[in-house]
Design a protein around this motif. Structure first.
Motif, PDB file in Angstrom:
ATOM      1  N   TYR A   1       1.108   5.644   0.914  1.00  0.00           N
ATOM      2  CA  TYR A   1       0.363   6.732   1.709  1.00  0.00           C
ATOM      3  C   TYR A   1       0.840   8.057   1.177  1.00  0.00           C
ATOM      4  O   TYR A   1       1.708   8.242   0.694  1.00  0.00           O
ATOM      5  CB  TYR A   1       0.625   6.145   3.130  1.00  0.00           C
ATOM      6  CG  TYR A   1       0.418   4.940   3.504  1.00  0.00           C
ATOM      7  CD1 TYR A   1      -0.933   4.577   3.971  1.00  0.00           C
ATOM      8  CD2 TYR A   1       1.021   3.864   3.208  1.00  0.00           C
ATOM      9  CE1 TYR A   1      -1.727   3.464   4.381  1.00  0.00           C
ATOM     10  CE2 TYR A   1       0.411   2.321   3.657  1.00  0.00           C
ATOM     11  CZ  TYR A   1      -0.814   2.448   4.052  1.00  0.00           C
ATOM     12  OH  TYR A   1      -1.077   1.103   4.397  1.00  0.00           O
TER      13      TYR A   1
ATOM     14  N   SER B   1       0.512   3.948  13.393  1.00  0.00           N
ATOM     15  CA  SER B   1       0.079   3.039  12.237  1.00  0.00           C
ATOM     16  C   SER B   1       0.898   1.810  12.017  1.00  0.00           C
ATOM     17  O   SER B   1       0.519   0.916  11.652  1.00  0.00           O
ATOM     18  CB  SER B   1      -0.011   3.903  11.249  1.00  0.00           C
ATOM     19  OG  SER B   1       1.403   4.226  10.902  1.00  0.00           O
TER      20      SER B   1
ATOM     21  N   ASP C   1      -7.901   5.121  -1.194  1.00  0.00           N
ATOM     22  CA  ASP C   1      -9.192   5.540  -0.871  1.00  0.00           C
ATOM     23  C   ASP C   1      -9.686   6.502   0.307  1.00  0.00           C
ATOM     24  O   ASP C   1     -10.695   6.868   0.885  1.00  0.00           O
ATOM     25  CB  ASP C   1     -10.094   4.164  -0.457  1.00  0.00           C
ATOM     26  CG  ASP C   1      -9.391   3.535   0.959  1.00  0.00           C
ATOM     27  OD1 ASP C   1      -8.396   4.177   1.436  1.00  0.00           O
ATOM     28  OD2 ASP C   1      -9.974   2.545   1.155  1.00  0.00           O
TER      29      ASP C   1
ATOM     30  N   LYS D   1      -5.040   6.546   8.295  1.00  0.00           N
ATOM     31  CA  LYS D   1      -4.489   5.191   9.109  1.00  0.00           C
ATOM     32  C   LYS D   1      -3.959   5.927  10.627  1.00  0.00           C
ATOM     33  O   LYS D   1      -4.033   4.905  11.450  1.00  0.00           O
ATOM     34  CB  LYS D   1      -3.126   4.623   8.333  1.00  0.00           C
ATOM     35  CG  LYS D   1      -3.753   3.888   7.194  1.00  0.00           C
ATOM     36  CD  LYS D   1      -4.626   2.905   7.231  1.00  0.00           C
ATOM     37  CE  LYS D   1      -4.929   2.088   6.079  1.00  0.00           C
ATOM     38  NZ  LYS D   1      -5.731   0.883   6.396  1.00  0.00           N
TER      39      LYS D   1
ATOM     40  N   VAL E   1      -2.581   8.976   5.260  1.00  0.00           N
ATOM     41  CA  VAL E   1      -3.586   8.501   4.630  1.00  0.00           C
ATOM     42  C   VAL E   1      -3.478   7.445   3.330  1.00  0.00           C
ATOM     43  O   VAL E   1      -2.540   7.797   2.776  1.00  0.00           O
ATOM     44  CB  VAL E   1      -4.368   9.843   3.831  1.00  0.00           C
ATOM     45  CG1 VAL E   1      -5.580   9.387   3.061  1.00  0.00           C
ATOM     46  CG2 VAL E   1      -4.398  11.004   4.933  1.00  0.00           C
ATOM     47  N   ASP E   2      -4.285   6.328   3.506  1.00  0.00           N
ATOM     48  CA  ASP E   2      -4.210   5.649   2.277  1.00  0.00           C
ATOM     49  C   ASP E   2      -4.477   6.115   1.015  1.00  0.00           C
ATOM     50  O   ASP E   2      -5.713   6.799   0.741  1.00  0.00           O
ATOM     51  CB  ASP E   2      -4.994   4.318   2.424  1.00  0.00           C
ATOM     52  CG  ASP E   2      -4.842   3.187   1.508  1.00  0.00           C
ATOM     53  OD1 ASP E   2      -4.686   3.260   0.172  1.00  0.00           O
ATOM     54  OD2 ASP E   2      -5.090   1.862   1.838  1.00  0.00           O
TER      55      ASP E   2
ATOM     56  N   SER F   1       0.857  -1.023   0.004  1.00  0.00           N
ATOM     57  CA  SER F   1      -0.170   0.239  -0.192  1.00  0.00           C
ATOM     58  C   SER F   1       0.816   1.241   0.004  1.00  0.00           C
ATOM     59  O   SER F   1       2.146   1.214   0.610  1.00  0.00           O
ATOM     60  CB  SER F   1      -1.042   0.065   1.349  1.00  0.00           C
ATOM     61  OG  SER F   1      -1.729  -1.086   1.098  1.00  0.00           O
TER      62      SER F   1
ATOM     63  N   GLY G   1     -14.359  12.456   1.417  1.00  0.00           N
ATOM     64  CA  GLY G   1     -15.194  11.766   2.601  1.00  0.00           C
ATOM     65  C   GLY G   1     -16.728  11.489   2.077  1.00  0.00           C
ATOM     66  O   GLY G   1     -17.223  10.389   2.011  1.00  0.00           O
TER      67      GLY G   1
ATOM     68  N   MET H   1     -10.409  10.103  -2.724  1.00  0.00           N
ATOM     69  CA  MET H   1     -10.258  10.195  -1.310  1.00  0.00           C
ATOM     70  C   MET H   1     -10.953  10.879  -0.553  1.00  0.00           C
ATOM     71  O   MET H   1     -11.067  10.847   0.705  1.00  0.00           O
ATOM     72  CB  MET H   1      -8.631  10.760  -1.245  1.00  0.00           C
ATOM     73  CG  MET H   1      -7.650   9.814  -1.928  1.00  0.00           C
ATOM     74  SD  MET H   1      -5.968  10.890  -2.054  1.00  0.00           S
ATOM     75  CE  MET H   1      -5.521  10.880  -0.219  1.00  0.00           C
TER      76      MET H   1
ATOM     77  N   THR I   1      -8.610   6.610   3.272  1.00  0.00           N
ATOM     78  CA  THR I   1      -8.724   6.278   4.865  1.00  0.00           C
ATOM     79  C   THR I   1      -7.581   6.593   5.544  1.00  0.00           C
ATOM     80  O   THR I   1      -6.405   6.519   5.146  1.00  0.00           O
ATOM     81  CB  THR I   1      -8.620   4.679   4.770  1.00  0.00           C
ATOM     82  OG1 THR I   1      -9.678   3.860   4.230  1.00  0.00           O
ATOM     83  CG2 THR I   1      -8.809   4.037   6.224  1.00  0.00           C
TER      84      THR I   1
ATOM     85  N   SER J   1     -15.773  13.433   7.050  1.00  0.00           N
ATOM     86  CA  SER J   1     -14.410  13.505   7.553  1.00  0.00           C
ATOM     87  C   SER J   1     -14.215  14.494   8.540  1.00  0.00           C
ATOM     88  O   SER J   1     -14.813  15.698   8.523  1.00  0.00           O
ATOM     89  CB  SER J   1     -13.429  13.949   6.546  1.00  0.00           C
ATOM     90  OG  SER J   1     -11.872  14.127   6.914  1.00  0.00           O
TER      91      SER J   1
END
Length: 556
Positions: free
Chosen positions: A4, A78, A24, A28, A20-21, A2, A506, A504, A26, A471
């Motif tokens: 980030y 994380s 998508d 972390k 942040v991933d 992954s 929300g 990305m 997310t 978010s």
């Protein structure tokens, strides 16, 4: 493996970092830290140099310390290796500015200037340059300067050039010593990359720069003050980079305090409220985002290019590429409520809140929500930090009408919340009056997240649904998205902010619909607010102005 991105959000009181991933959005891990020196309004760090009225300074090493600590925290929490980070983005309050040497060294860090207030960071809410702002606006109007139309007819004392001019007038030695006057959104980029890359967002909204015409002319600055004629070429830069573009890479030096690998792409900076727009997943026009925090900013992208009086600015590509970005705002929101809870709440209410395990503000929310609109007989003007839109006047101060010996603290608190709602509606009504389309209202920030009472009051007063973003970190998320764009699609990021926002962003957590009965009462109260707004706000010789002048001559 992954990938980030990191977003670092530098707010008024604290900095926060999110990991942040990139696939998508997310989050972390997230971490925040208060600035050790906070906002300096009375004294410098030496404890002896006093500040005058309307000053608000900060200590630049606090930003590095907070960024370093919060980044360390997110990687620790994380368990993600920093080598998986493909991009970094930052946002900053604006106009928060600093005089520096060419390499970015703050003048306040030099021994010979450490006791000079003008060598420090002037925070966005430093309002002591109002005299310079008034003179700038007067001269610009006399000359028929077209740039005024892009900024609602007035340049605010919060912005770059009034603050620079104040330094020149009150501390010419600082002006002479400064190689650069920098927005902190550009300064932090310089600290990360070693590259001075000024961004289009803060240049456009706070430094009177426009994409097609650049800065005002040398002749205009010369008319202000002959010493300012060459301020752009000697103290700033005419090269401006669009938000989302790559500023450079993490250096050996910045790698030591960020923990990020050397060579990690870094985006050019951005204003905090502006970054929140894509961070909320807004990638198209006609959706106003209300960023509700210490102060309030209202941001929107539009296909329309309409000059609206009293607004903070309109800037092509200022928020999203291909659109005209509008900005308006209120100088006092969270500050408003924090002042009241600190200074005006009887001990019995604080004790009751503690017994119930509630913060006193949340307890006041509960009590105020039980008070029927209009039943207190109170009406307030929301100018505790001056007025940003639509009057653009920091010399205005707050007023509350209708108090009696039976008035209670919850009633006063409710009146202050309502006042902010009336101010918000004044902004929205002014946009609509001049033909700007607003189809939806989104809200984000701590108050939007934590206070259903405030959001419901806004919906009832504005008479539009208010959609609260899912978010909790829209500003930091927007910064992270710009980091993903700086990385680029070929390296696991995105090629445009629209792509990053769509992937990305929300969504909506809560929607507050207007209550018809409340709205009917608030319509009557808003009409009274509007009359008081114009009576006290548009008279340059009003009692509000006279009282403030007396305060200036007697308090310090």
């Amino acid at each position: 493996m992954s990938k980030y991105v990191v977003g670092i959000d530098f707010g008024t009181l604290s900095a926060r970092s999110i990991l942040v991933d990139v696939s998508d959005g997310t989050i972390k891990a997230a971490s925040s830290m208060d600035y050790p020196h906070g906002v300096m309004e009375r004294k410098l760090p030496n404890g002896t140099t006093k500040l005058e009225a309307d000053w608000a300074l900060q200590y630049p090493p606090d930003y590095i310390e907070c960024a370093s600590t919060t980044l360390l925290n997110v990687f620790k929490a994380s368990g993600i290796d920093p080598s998986q980070v493909i991009g970094v983005g930052t946002d900053f309050t604006e106009c928060t500015m600093l005089p520096t040497l060419k390499d970015g060294t703050p003048l306040c860090m030099l021994d010979k200037f450490k006791d000079n207030p003008h060598a420090y960071v002037k925070l966005w809410k430093h309002h002591a340059a109002q005299d310079e702002a008034n003179r700038l606006n007067e001269i610009a109007a006399q000359r028929g300067e077209e740039f005024l139309e892009f900024y609602g007819g007035k340049i605010s004392s919060e912005w770059m050039f009034p603050k620079i001019w104040q330094i020149l007038n009150e501390a010419p030695e600082i002006y002479e010593a400064a190689d650069r006057f920098m927005e902190l959104s550009d300064w932090i980029t310089l600290m990360l990359t070693g590259e001075e890359k000024r961004n289009s967002c803060t240049a456009g909204y706070k430094a009177i720069w426009q994409k097609k015409t650049g800065y005002p002319s040398k002749d205009f600055f010369k008319t202000l003050d002959p010493r300012l004629e060459h301020v752009i070429d000697t103290k700033m830069s005419r090269i401006i980079y669009p938000v989302g573009s790559k500023a450079g890479y993490i250096t050996e030096s910045s790698s030591q305090w960020t923990g990020l690998p050397v060579g990690t792409p870094v985006a050019v900076g951005c204003g905090d409220a502006h970054a929140a727009v894509p961070g909320a997943g807004i990638t198209g026009p006609d959706i106003m985002l209300m960023v509700i925090g210490t102060s309030g900013c209202d941001m929107m992208a539009s296909r329309q290019n309409i000059k609206v009086p009293g607004m903070c600015g309109i800037c092509e590509d200022g928020i999203l590429p291909g659109y005209f970005g509008y900005e308006a705002g209120q100088s006092c929101m969270g500050d408003h409520f924090a002042w009241f809870t600190k200074n005006c709440v009887p001990e019995e209410f604080s004790a009751q809140a503690k017994e119930k395990g509630m913060h006193v503000t949340a307890y006041l929310d509960r009590l105020a929500s039980e008070i029927k609109p209009g039943s207190s007989g109170l009406l307030a003007l929301d100018w505790w930090n001056g007025n940003r839109s639509v009057l653009v006047d920091v010399d205005l101060t707050g007023v509350m009408f209708g108090m009696t010996t039976t008035t209670t603290a919850p009633e006063m608190y409710k009146a202050l919340v309502e006042a902010v709602g009336y101010g918000k509606r004044m902004i929205i009504d002014t946009f609509k009056k001049h033909g700007v389309t607003i189809e939806k209202l989104y809200a984000t920030g701590g108050i939007a997240e934590k206070s259903p009472f405030v959001m419901q009051t806004f919906a009832d007063i504005i008479q539009m649904p208010v959609h609260v973003t899912a978010s909790k970190q829209t500003t930091a998320m927007g910064a992270a998205m710009f980091g993903a764009v700086a990385a680029g699609g070929a390296h696991g990021g995105y090629d445009t902010i629209e792509q990053a926002g769509n992937a990305m962003g929300g969504g909506v957590k809560n929607t507050y619909l207007p209550h018809a009965e409340n709205s009917k009462t608030y319509e009557l109260l808003y009409q009274e607010y509007s009359k008081l707004h114009d009576y006290f706000g548009k008279d340059n010789d009003s009692v509000i102005k006279r009282l403030k002048n007396i305060k200036k001559t007697t308090s310090y």
